[in-house]
Design an enzyme around this catalytic site. Structure first.
Site, PDB file in Angstrom:
ATOM      1  N   TYR A  57     -12.041 -29.968   2.222  1.00  0.00           N
ATOM      2  CA  TYR A  57     -11.660 -29.262   3.528  1.00  0.00           C
ATOM      3  C   TYR A  57     -12.631 -28.167   4.090  1.00  0.00           C
ATOM      4  O   TYR A  57     -12.962 -28.102   5.472  1.00  0.00           O
ATOM      5  CB  TYR A  57     -10.175 -28.513   3.154  1.00  0.00           C
ATOM      6  N   SER A 112     -12.586 -22.121   9.856  1.00  0.00           N
ATOM      7  CA  SER A 112     -11.565 -21.549   8.384  1.00  0.00           C
ATOM      8  C   SER A 112     -12.488 -20.765   7.583  1.00  0.00           C
ATOM      9  O   SER A 112     -13.804 -20.891   7.491  1.00  0.00           O
ATOM     10  CB  SER A 112     -11.129 -22.714   7.581  1.00  0.00           C
ATOM     11  N   GLU A 167     -12.267 -20.764   4.714  1.00  0.00           N
ATOM     12  CA  GLU A 167     -12.516 -21.713   3.624  1.00  0.00           C
ATOM     13  C   GLU A 167     -14.247 -22.130   3.549  1.00  0.00           C
ATOM     14  O   GLU A 167     -14.522 -22.485   2.619  1.00  0.00           O
ATOM     15  CB  GLU A 167     -11.588 -22.952   3.485  1.00  0.00           C
TER      16      GLU A 167
END
Length: 329
Positions: free
Chosen positions: A153, A129, A131
């Site tokens: 996350y 990801s 992120e």
């Protein structure tokens, strides 16, 4: 010639459903891992794959149980495994750090370990990801940009990425990670900001609501369409040598831009309906994500083709039509 077999974790999610459709088009035999609760509550949990459910073989398994994952892998003996399942809602990861780590890190470890021990020739795809970049060290972000995750996350995805790379290097497994930037669609969960916006705008247009509260309108993301991104997941596993790729549009847009375009498509002025609620702000914000996709363009011959407006308009139309039908308007 026998069909190739693909195993998808997270098959009932946005990406999993689009990937299953795409693999069927390519002639694959598709298997999916689902939790038992999904089979018991199919109306709410299986809606994304209901139209293809008779084509896919579903297996009960849990990312919190290595024996259940191992059994599925042993039984299926897949040629390719796409590990898409995760606790993926960033806000929730702040609220329940422990389950996020357990599902995202241990779950990834269980899947790749089961493949190593029960089906070592299977090609493995890990859904990494953007992120992971978090507090970005450079703009745009590429495969060599250092990670500085700003959420549990993001941290869990860095761990999964490192696990995947380690199994590739230590055990010579075909293991690749796709570092996908934000990708949306009409199948996005309602808790995610893009679907929250398009659904709320449609409700306001139909007179079912009159207000939408959001968090940081200045946050900028690289938003693409999930349906297009799953195709490149497959392409990654067809290469001679496994490696990792950044996938995105190469454009960035703020949450405010997404809101403005959504409401304009319904002939509404968002300023009359949208407010800011600081309760929706993240404890540690990721301000600017934008993908450098040069490697994917050169090695995979891949380039994103849709526009930001096309993505937003498709999501708005689907939500508007869905609500209109549901409420007989």
């Amino acid at each position: 010639m026998a069909k190739k077999k693909a195993l998808i974790t997270g098959i009932t999610g946005q990406d999993g459903s689009y990937l299953a459709e795409y693999l069927f088009e390519l002639g694959y035999e598709v298997h999916g891992i689902v939790r038992r609760v999904a089979l018991e509550d199919q109306r709410h949990r299986m809606w994304r794959i209901r139209h293809i459910q008779d084509q896919v073989t579903l297996h009960c398994g849990s990312l919190e149980s290595y024996p259940s994952i191992f059994k599925v892998v042993m039984d299926v003996q897949p040629d390719e495994c796409y590990h898409l399942a995760a606790q993926s809602f960033v806000t929730y990861s702040f609220e329940d750090e422990f389950s996020t780590f357990n599902i995202n890190i241990n779950g990834t470890h269980y899947v790749i370990s089961a493949l190593k021990n029960a089906c070592p020739e299977c090609k493995f795809y890990f859904a990494a990801s953007s992120e992971m970049f978090g507090k970005v060290q450079e703009v745009p972000q590429s495969e060599t940009t250092p990670f500085h995750p700003r959420s549990v996350y993001g941290i869990s995805k860095v761990a999964g990425y490192d696990l995947t790379r380690n199994y590739r290097e230590a055990y010579n497994m075909y293991a690749a990670s796709g570092i996908l930037f934000n990708h949306e669609s009409p199948r996005r969960g309602f808790e995610f900001v893009t679907r929250k916006i398009t659904s709320a705008a449609a409700r306001i247009k139909l007179g079912l609501s009159d207000k939408l509260l959001l968090g940081n309108l200045e946050a900028k993301r690289d938003w693409g369409h999930s349906r297009e991104y799953v195709k490149v997941m497959h392409t990654m596993l067809q290469q001679d040598v496994p490696t990792d790729y950044v996938i995105g549009t190469g454009e960035t847009h703020s949450v405010q831009e997404f809101v403005d375009l959504t409401f304009k498509s319904l002939d509404l002025d968002y300023k009359k309906y949208v407010g800011v609620d600081e309760n929706f702000f993240r404890p540690a914000e990721v301000d600017l994500l934008i993908a450098d996709t040069d490697k994917a363009k050169k090695e995979l011959n891949w380039e994103y083709a849709l526009t930001f407006e096309q993505l937003v308009n498709e999501m708005v139309k689907e939500d508007y039509d869905l609500l209109k039908k549901r409420h007989n308007l």
